[in-house]
Design a protein around this motif. Structure first.
Motif, PDB file in Angstrom:
ATOM      1  N   ILE A   1      -1.629   3.699 -18.147  1.00 25.15           N
ATOM      2  CA  ILE A   1      -0.858   2.502 -17.791  1.00 25.15           C
ATOM      3  C   ILE A   1       0.641   2.789 -17.896  1.00 25.15           C
ATOM      4  CG2 ILE A   1      -0.321   0.131 -18.492  1.00 25.15           C
ATOM      5  CD1 ILE A   1      -3.242  -0.107 -19.392  1.00 25.15           C
ATOM      6  N   LYS A   2       1.041   3.489 -18.964  1.00 18.82           N
ATOM      7  CA  LYS A   2       2.457   3.832 -19.147  1.00 18.82           C
ATOM      8  C   LYS A   2       2.969   4.730 -18.023  1.00 18.82           C
ATOM      9  CE  LYS A   2       2.539   3.666 -24.211  1.00 18.82           C
ATOM     10  NZ  LYS A   2       2.742   4.456 -25.445  1.00 18.82           N
ATOM     11  N   LEU A   3       2.064   5.563 -17.505  1.00 17.21           N
ATOM     12  CA  LEU A   3       2.469   6.534 -16.480  1.00 17.21           C
ATOM     13  C   LEU A   3       2.280   6.027 -15.053  1.00 17.21           C
ATOM     14  CD1 LEU A   3       0.904   9.751 -18.070  1.00 17.21           C
ATOM     15  CD2 LEU A   3       3.303   9.050 -18.129  1.00 17.21           C
ATOM     16  N   GLN A   4       1.863   4.764 -14.929  1.00 26.45           N
ATOM     17  CA  GLN A   4       1.672   4.224 -13.583  1.00 26.45           C
ATOM     18  C   GLN A   4       2.985   4.299 -12.797  1.00 26.45           C
ATOM     19  OE1 GLN A   4       0.119   0.256 -13.932  1.00 26.45           O
ATOM     20  NE2 GLN A   4      -1.992   0.931 -13.733  1.00 26.45           N
ATOM     21  N   PRO A   5       2.896   4.629 -11.508  1.00 29.72           N
ATOM     22  CA  PRO A   5       4.115   4.747 -10.699  1.00 29.72           C
ATOM     23  C   PRO A   5       4.850   3.417 -10.581  1.00 29.72           C
ATOM     24  CG  PRO A   5       2.156   4.771  -9.314  1.00 29.72           C
ATOM     25  CD  PRO A   5       1.683   4.869 -10.717  1.00 29.72           C
ATOM     26  N   LYS A   6       6.125   3.482 -10.707  1.00 26.62           N
ATOM     27  CA  LYS A   6       6.957   2.281 -10.583  1.00 26.62           C
ATOM     28  C   LYS A   6       7.853   2.431  -9.343  1.00 26.62           C
ATOM     29  CE  LYS A   6       5.669   0.496 -14.574  1.00 26.62           C
ATOM     30  NZ  LYS A   6       4.691   1.479 -14.976  1.00 26.62           N
ATOM     31  N   ASN A   7       7.230   2.773  -8.195  1.00 30.51           N
ATOM     32  CA  ASN A   7       8.031   3.024  -7.004  1.00 30.51           C
ATOM     33  C   ASN A   7       8.540   1.715  -6.402  1.00 30.51           C
ATOM     34  OD1 ASN A   7       5.922   1.980  -5.179  1.00 30.51           O
ATOM     35  ND2 ASN A   7       4.800   3.804  -5.834  1.00 30.51           N
ATOM     36  N   GLU A   8       9.458   1.846  -5.512  1.00 28.83           N
ATOM     37  CA  GLU A   8      10.116   0.676  -4.926  1.00 28.83           C
ATOM     38  C   GLU A   8       9.145  -0.192  -4.134  1.00 28.83           C
ATOM     39  OE1 GLU A   8      13.496   1.822  -2.677  1.00 28.83           O
ATOM     40  OE2 GLU A   8      14.487   2.820  -4.354  1.00 28.83           O
ATOM     41  N   ALA A   9       8.214   0.442  -3.414  1.00 27.07           N
ATOM     42  CA  ALA A   9       7.266  -0.326  -2.602  1.00 27.07           C
ATOM     43  C   ALA A   9       6.407  -1.238  -3.475  1.00 27.07           C
ATOM     44  CB  ALA A   9       6.362   0.624  -1.813  1.00 27.07           C
ATOM     45  N   LEU A  10       5.929  -0.679  -4.591  1.00 26.85           N
ATOM     46  CA  LEU A  10       5.094  -1.467  -5.503  1.00 26.85           C
ATOM     47  C   LEU A  10       5.895  -2.603  -6.115  1.00 26.85           C
ATOM     48  CD1 LEU A  10       2.283  -1.660  -6.679  1.00 26.85           C
ATOM     49  CD2 LEU A  10       2.973  -0.116  -8.513  1.00 26.85           C
ATOM     50  N   SER A  11       7.111  -2.308  -6.525  1.00 28.93           N
ATOM     51  CA  SER A  11       7.967  -3.333  -7.121  1.00 28.93           C
ATOM     52  C   SER A  11       8.268  -4.451  -6.127  1.00 28.93           C
ATOM     53  CB  SER A  11       9.293  -2.710  -7.597  1.00 28.93           C
ATOM     54  OG  SER A  11       9.053  -1.732  -8.569  1.00 28.93           O
ATOM     55  N   SER A  12       8.513  -4.086  -4.878  1.00 24.15           N
ATOM     56  CA  SER A  12       8.841  -5.109  -3.883  1.00 24.15           C
ATOM     57  C   SER A  12       7.621  -5.976  -3.558  1.00 24.15           C
ATOM     58  CB  SER A  12       9.375  -4.452  -2.602  1.00 24.15           C
ATOM     59  OG  SER A  12       8.400  -3.605  -2.020  1.00 24.15           O
ATOM     60  N   LEU A  13       6.426  -5.362  -3.502  1.00 27.38           N
ATOM     61  CA  LEU A  13       5.210  -6.139  -3.258  1.00 27.38           C
ATOM     62  C   LEU A  13       4.968  -7.149  -4.376  1.00 27.38           C
ATOM     63  CD1 LEU A  13       2.797  -3.324  -2.005  1.00 27.38           C
ATOM     64  CD2 LEU A  13       3.558  -5.305  -0.673  1.00 27.38           C
ATOM     65  N   TRP A  14       5.157  -6.711  -5.586  1.00 28.93           N
ATOM     66  CA  TRP A  14       4.953  -7.600  -6.739  1.00 28.93           C
ATOM     67  C   TRP A  14       5.974  -8.739  -6.721  1.00 28.93           C
ATOM     68  CZ3 TRP A  14       1.244  -8.973  -9.600  1.00 28.93           C
ATOM     69  CH2 TRP A  14       1.435  -9.580 -10.832  1.00 28.93           C
ATOM     70  N   LYS A  15       7.180  -8.418  -6.318  1.00 26.06           N
ATOM     71  CA  LYS A  15       8.223  -9.444  -6.242  1.00 26.06           C
ATOM     72  C   LYS A  15       7.872 -10.489  -5.179  1.00 26.06           C
ATOM     73  CE  LYS A  15      13.222  -9.999  -5.725  1.00 26.06           C
ATOM     74  NZ  LYS A  15      14.507  -9.314  -5.460  1.00 26.06           N
ATOM     75  N   VAL A  16       7.358 -10.018  -4.033  1.00 28.60           N
ATOM     76  CA  VAL A  16       6.954 -10.936  -2.962  1.00 28.60           C
ATOM     77  C   VAL A  16       5.850 -11.867  -3.449  1.00 28.60           C
ATOM     78  CG1 VAL A  16       5.838 -11.075  -0.695  1.00 28.60           C
ATOM     79  CG2 VAL A  16       7.677  -9.428  -1.074  1.00 28.60           C
ATOM     80  N   TRP A  17       4.893 -11.325  -4.173  1.00 35.79           N
ATOM     81  CA  TRP A  17       3.804 -12.152  -4.697  1.00 35.79           C
ATOM     82  C   TRP A  17       4.329 -13.211  -5.674  1.00 35.79           C
ATOM     83  CZ3 TRP A  17      -0.415 -14.699  -5.069  1.00 35.79           C
ATOM     84  CH2 TRP A  17      -0.896 -15.118  -6.303  1.00 35.79           C
TER      85      TRP A  17
END
Length: 482
Positions: A181-197
């Motif tokens: 969990i700590k090493l899960q990728p924190k890339n921009e695409a994932l962050s933006s999708l979560w923000k949209v949700w």
């Protein structure tokens, strides 16, 4: 100051005694014989033991395979990251890689893999990793598979170990999942999708975030599909299957809410995978991870089944889980906890209060009164008896060193009086914990045989109580007059 037993072991170890070298390593790992915990020293002695065994082997004969395996199994328990810079680190490095790839004992292999993972890719050790990279360049591994590999290549192997451990049944599976969990990728695409949700409640964005591996997205998607996010509408079996799929993925990441939700799904009659045993397993896993409602459920279940479970003191396990739920503010836990545990929060209302006050004064001035050890032990017994409202028999016979559990005191004197049932009593104040701590230290260092049998304890109790009353009630009267 080192104990006499430790010094004997140290002397034998220095003379080349393999068994003593291993005992010394164990002492440095566990703190036995009041030894400071020093993993680096433990590794040094295990290295000496390993080479002592191999050097003693007869040429052409077996290299004492069993003894070597025992040394390596002990080595696997050493936190490798804490030994970096030690003279024996090279031995540890090679030993851990050998164990990690071996087909030997699975527990040792898992332990070695976890220690390598922890050293190579855990963010907590990122300060060591650049230094390790330089060390690898200067040192050649005795294993051809790893010789010439740089830190990056070794980290890839460590990630493979991490994935294997997270899917295994070993004791390191939970730690491995937490690190994933700590090493899960924190890339921009994932962050933006979560923000949209979060901002627009866009279902497609939530699904994409879940598919990209975001644990929170997997959880929310599973809860929504199962209608466990606040909507009470009954869902079809198809929706519950999809919900279970996403919740299982979140649960594998170590999410306690996902485990709890899975427990509820497996209990739903309309779910084709209905399985009460699997439901209980999921609830138990959620409880282990700290889910308050799951802890209450587990405690209540254990309490209902207390007559059928093999437990030295019935209700002890149940009380622990209910207490954990109560600590997290679950109101229903309080009522059940009161059924399982006795409560005596106010020592002033107990029968031993005045005598306990005298006993405390005696302990505070024991040097002045020159109290014998057996009198000191009895004074501590009186103080504890008052804090938890013991009977006289419990006061005299309770095994002080075994009384305290995290949440309660367990009083069991059946070893002497079989007809007196055990009692569980809540620990509800700092004063109670201090009394237990003080008594525990004194009893741990004492020769308990000095207390004698029940008849001798009763006789001493009469002596001590008479002296306490005579000495300290007189002091109180004089103070009042003055």
């Amino acid at each position: 100051m080192a104990s006499r037993e430790f010094l004997k072991i140290l002397s034998s170890a220095r003379l080349g005694d393999v068994s003593a070298q291993q005992k010394l390593a164990e002492a440095y790992l566990t703190g036995a014989y009041k030894t400071p915990i020093q993993p680096a020293n433990a590794l040094i002695w295990l290295e000496k033991s390993y080479f002592s065994i191999t050097n003693q082997a007869v040429e052409g004969a077996s290299l004492h395979t069993t003894q070597i395996s025992e040394v390596l199994a002990q080595t696997a328990n050493i936190p490798l990251a804490e030994t970096f810079g030690s003279p024996a680190f090279g031995f540890g490095w090679d030993s851990f890689w050998g164990l990690a790839q071996s087909s030997a004992d699975s527990d040792s292999r898992s332990a070695a893999q976890w220690q390598l993972v922890n050293l190579l890719i855990n963010p907590l050790n990122q300060d060591i990793q650049p230094q390790l990279s330089e060390w690898i360049k200067k040192n050649t591994s005795s294993f051809e598979n790893f010789s010439g590999l740089d830190l990056g290549a070794l980290q890839k192997l460590a990630k493979q170990f991490l994935n294997e451990l997270s899917e295994s049944n070993s004791s390191f599976a939970t730690n491995a999942k937490e690190l994933l969990i700590k090493l899960q990728p924190k890339n921009e695409a994932l962050s933006s999708l979560w923000k949209v949700w979060q901002e627009d409640q866009n279902e497609e964005a939530l699904t994409q975030a879940a598919e990209l591996g975001l644990t929170a997205a997997k959880l929310i998607l599973g809860l929504r599909l199962a209608q466990l996010d606040g909507n009470t509408e009954t869902k079809s079996n198809a929706s519950l299957k999809k919900a279970a799929y996403w919740l299982e993925l979140a649960a594998k990441d170590g999410d306690r809410d996902a485990w709890y939700a899975l427990g509820e799904i497996y209990r739903r009659p309309q779910f084709s995978g209905y399985n009460a045993a699997e439901s209980d397993r999921c609830f138990d896993r959620a409880a282990d991870l700290g889910h308050a409602q799951a802890q209450l459920r587990k405690g209540a279940s254990l309490w209902r089944k207390r007559e059928k479970t093999e437990e030295k003191i019935r209700g002890l396990q149940a009380s622990y889980w209910v207490w954990q739920a109560h600590q997290q503010g679950i109101a229903e836990a309080k009522e059940l906890l009161n059924k399982i545990l006795d409560s005596c929060p106010d020592p002033k209302k107990n029968d031993w209060y005045e005598l306990a006050q005298f006993a405390e004064q005696a302990l505070n001035h024991h040097a002045e009164h020159k109290l014998d050890e057996d009198w000191l032990l009895l004074s501590h017994r009186i103080i504890i008896a008052n804090q938890f409202n013991f009977s006289k028999a419990e006061l005299l016979l309770c095994e002080v060193g075994q009384l305290q559990h995290e949440h309660c005191v367990a009083v069991d004197i059946r070893w002497e009086l079989p007809k007196i049932l055990p009692r569980l009593i809540q620990i509800e104040s700092i004063q109670q914990r201090r009394a237990l701590l003080a008594a525990g230290k004194v009893f741990a260092a004492a020769d308990l045989e000095i207390e004698g049998n029940l008849r001798q304890r009763r006789y001493r109790f009469d002596q001590v109580t008479s002296w306490l009353v005579m000495t300290f009630s007189k002091d109180q009267t004089e103070s009042a007059i003055n």
